[in-house]
Design a protein around this motif. Sequence first.
Motif, short mmCIF file in Angstrom:
data_model
loop_
_atom_site.label_atom_id
_atom_site.label_comp_id
_atom_site.label_asym_id
_atom_site.label_seq_id
_atom_site.Cartn_x
_atom_site.Cartn_y
_atom_site.Cartn_z
N ASN A 14 0.57 -1.31 0.03
CA ASN A 14 0.40 0.54 -0.15
C ASN A 14 0.41 1.25 -0.10
OD1 ASN A 14 -2.45 -1.10 0.41
ND2 ASN A 14 -2.52 -1.48 2.01
N LEU A 15 2.13 0.87 -0.51
CA LEU A 15 2.83 2.72 0.21
C LEU A 15 3.05 3.64 -0.69
CD1 LEU A 15 6.01 0.92 2.05
CD2 LEU A 15 4.29 2.16 3.04
N MET A 35 8.12 -5.82 -1.90
CA MET A 35 9.26 -6.06 -1.03
C MET A 35 9.52 -4.51 -0.72
SD MET A 35 10.53 -8.95 -0.26
CE MET A 35 12.22 -8.66 -1.36
N LEU A 36 10.41 -4.69 -0.30
CA LEU A 36 11.00 -2.64 0.14
C LEU A 36 12.29 -2.47 0.71
CD1 LEU A 36 10.28 -0.10 0.47
CD2 LEU A 36 10.39 -0.65 2.92
N GLN A 37 12.98 -1.61 -0.28
CA GLN A 37 14.72 -1.60 -1.13
C GLN A 37 14.73 -0.40 0.75
OE1 GLN A 37 16.46 -4.18 -1.98
NE2 GLN A 37 14.35 -4.82 -3.44
N VAL A 38 15.74 -1.02 1.43
CA VAL A 38 15.76 0.25 2.22
C VAL A 38 18.01 0.01 2.69
CG1 VAL A 38 15.69 0.61 4.53
CG2 VAL A 38 14.41 -0.79 4.03
N LYS A 39 18.29 1.30 2.32
CA LYS A 39 19.47 1.48 2.35
C LYS A 39 20.02 2.72 3.40
CE LYS A 39 19.48 1.53 -3.24
NZ LYS A 39 19.81 2.44 -3.69
N TRP A 40 21.03 2.29 3.98
CA TRP A 40 22.27 3.30 5.07
C TRP A 40 22.71 3.80 3.95
CZ3 TRP A 40 18.97 -0.12 6.89
CH2 TRP A 40 17.69 -0.14 7.74
N PHE A 41 23.49 5.13 3.68
CA PHE A 41 24.79 5.54 3.55
C PHE A 41 25.56 5.81 4.76
CE2 PHE A 41 21.70 6.46 0.15
CZ PHE A 41 22.37 6.04 -0.95
N ASN A 42 26.37 4.86 4.67
CA ASN A 42 27.55 5.94 5.74
C ASN A 42 27.85 5.25 6.86
OD1 ASN A 42 29.77 7.13 3.65
ND2 ASN A 42 28.32 8.65 3.91
N ARG A 43 26.96 3.79 7.23
CA ARG A 43 26.73 3.72 9.02
C ARG A 43 27.17 1.59 8.64
NH1 ARG A 43 20.89 5.14 10.69
NH2 ARG A 43 20.99 7.56 9.73
N TYR A 93 10.53 3.20 10.38
CA TYR A 93 9.91 4.48 10.03
C TYR A 93 10.55 5.25 9.32
CZ TYR A 93 7.02 8.60 10.95
OH TYR A 93 6.31 9.36 11.06
N GLY A 94 9.90 5.82 7.73
CA GLY A 94 10.76 6.77 6.85
C GLY A 94 9.87 7.26 5.97
N LYS A 95 10.78 8.16 4.92
CA LYS A 95 9.88 8.21 4.10
C LYS A 95 10.03 7.55 2.62
CE LYS A 95 9.44 12.86 1.02
NZ LYS A 95 9.64 13.95 0.39
N VAL A 96 9.25 7.27 1.84
CA VAL A 96 9.16 6.17 1.13
C VAL A 96 8.98 7.26 -0.23
CG1 VAL A 96 8.22 4.18 -0.45
CG2 VAL A 96 7.43 4.97 1.85
N SER A 145 11.13 0.47 -8.44
CA SER A 145 10.82 -0.21 -6.70
C SER A 145 11.38 0.83 -6.03
CB SER A 145 12.51 -0.66 -6.27
OG SER A 145 12.39 -2.21 -7.75
N LEU A 146 10.09 0.44 -5.07
CA LEU A 146 9.85 1.77 -3.93
C LEU A 146 11.38 1.87 -3.21
CD1 LEU A 146 6.04 1.62 -2.84
CD2 LEU A 146 7.10 2.89 -3.75
N GLN A 147 11.32 2.46 -1.78
CA GLN A 147 12.68 2.23 -0.97
C GLN A 147 12.72 3.37 0.26
OE1 GLN A 147 16.81 3.28 -2.52
NE2 GLN A 147 16.02 5.20 -2.66
#
Length: 692
Positions: free
Chosen positions: A54-55, A92-100, A116-119, A125-127
């Motif tokens: 539903n995102l 499915m949802l792709q999630v990324k973290w930079f420099n962590r 919890y965050g902005k899509v 693809s949604l991330q």
Amino acid sequence: MSTSDLDKSIQYIKGVGPKRALSLGRLGIHTVKDLLYCFPRTYQDRSKVEKISNLTDGATAMVKGIVINIKSFRTRGWKSIFEASIGDGTSMLQVKWFNRPYQSEIFQVDDHVFLYGKVSLYKQSLQMVNPEYEIASEEDAPGKSVGILPIYSLTEEMRQVSFRKLVKMVVDEHYHKVEEIFTDDIISKHKFVPITSAIKNIHFPDSMDSLKDSKRRLKYEEFFLFETAMALRKRGIKEVSGYKFCIGKNVETHIYKLFPFVLTKSQQKVISEIHEDMCSERPMNRLLQGDVGSGKTAVAVYALLAAVANGFQTAFMAPTEILAEQHYRTLTLMLEKAEVKILLLTGGAKTKIKKENIERIKQGDIDLVIGTHALIDKGVEFKKLGLIVIDEQHKFGVMQRTRLRQKGHKQMPDVLVMTATPIPRSLSLTVFGDLDISTIDELPPGRTPVETYRVPVKKENDAYGFIRKEVEKGRQAFVVYPLVDESEKLELKSATVEAERLRDEVFSGLNVGLLHGQLKPELKELIMSDFVNHKYDILVSTIVIEVGIDVPNATVMAIEHAERFGLAQLHQLRGRIGRSSHQSYCLLFGIQKSAESRQRIKTMLETNDGFKIAEEDLKIRGPGEFFGTRQHGLPEFKIGDIINDFDIIKLARADAFDLVKEGHKSKDSKEQMLLKRIMESFKDKLDLINTG
């Protein structure tokens, strides 16, 4: 209050120990009470978990899923990226973290996670990028963790889930031990929830309504404590013995004769407030605010001359040498026919001359000393200092004002602080809560409001043509740049390079001058004087002309890279023109790349009202940036927001000042507890009561 329990070191709470206590100490948490009053910065309503299917792009949402796979890699620029694929059975949802890079140690395949965050949409693809997250334990997985969860401001070494468990344990065990500091009257008057309920529900609210009630109660308490400290400080200053000046009709007639203009009604009203202060036995402690060009200096002259007429010395402190020199010129001219001995004292003066001047001040040979922070040097002594005027007061810290006030001989001198940066209402009740405030809210007659325009890149040549036409009418113009010299890091035009281009190419045949802060004081003075005397048609400058430069013939203020300047700076620069009956124009060059810069420029185009601009500036930058790093004594509220909680501040201030005004000396335990809390929380501000 069960003091011993609440004051217990956090180290001795189950599961903490010395190492974790050090980490908590970095958050300002040393005792049980500190932890109870470490409020969440926001909340996640996990009763509203969205299905991934539903995102939508741009939405901010909470999802719950299982980690399907993870990977870490570096880009060509050596940025580290950690990626995870999250599934919830619907999509499915792709999630990324930079420099962590440490994320790879936190996530494992098959973990249950809350995100919890902005899509956003990336390659169809949604991330989510850098979302807030929590690994759910097995017992949380079925849904135990769903509800309104607190999110705290933590260091990277501490995780929300473990910190939340610690807070839950401490709150459950100790919340009922926090004693009420308010009387039943105040609680009933404002329909407050009890403090125990507020502490419990601020951390773990059982509903959004109980969270709202808790926030209101705790915000009021925080503002009330601060405002009571301000009221005590204000009363403390008023209780100190000051000089009682005698300002009769004779003195006033002599003063008014020196003004080559008729004062506005607003100026007259402020003068009458200052007159009342100076004629009382209590020291004046007044803030005079008025927009650029509203005539604050004339009001200051009234106070200065009244003090001199009573046989006292006076001091006028400005934040920069160029502004001190400007005031020296203005006041010397204005007081030409008065028998007032004026002296300029700045850090840049030659040692021999400076020594001679300091001796003359000490002997009482000088009536009015105009200077920079050099006035507060240890070696500067006054024989009989009766009045201090401080210009652009937000550029000085509390301690600097205190040190100058301490130069009074036997009694506390009167203090008048001035600012052309109007103080937003919420700040006038908090940061300046101990000052009486006067406002000049009208401009002298004959002033035409400055017209402001944005100049897009394609219209730059037209704008230059307009400036040339103004010069041909006999007018002058400022062209301001953010940098003195070219920078390798910033692609910005600089004053030195552009002055040559404007002189040789754009305004050939016209006299173009250059002024910036790196020039020697004597040269700056000469260039400014030449511009005032119309030896230059156009003055290319940096922000050095932000305050204090008065050139009535200048009708154009062109600001290059306007997006690089703060709203208050833009308004101050615009205030350098429009000082005559000629129509004046402010031209804002540059490309607005951020939403913040667009908002600043929009505000400048919409209004000339300094008070509206100050309110907007405070909203954009927040109180810390609004004042800059030099402002000391800015209150740090844990839960109160001085921008958005104006109504609660007003309520708390009225109650606090009533309490202090009535001079409660009863042995009421709650009042004693209240005073104890204030002494503990605001010792630094109350210490200043006896010194100003």
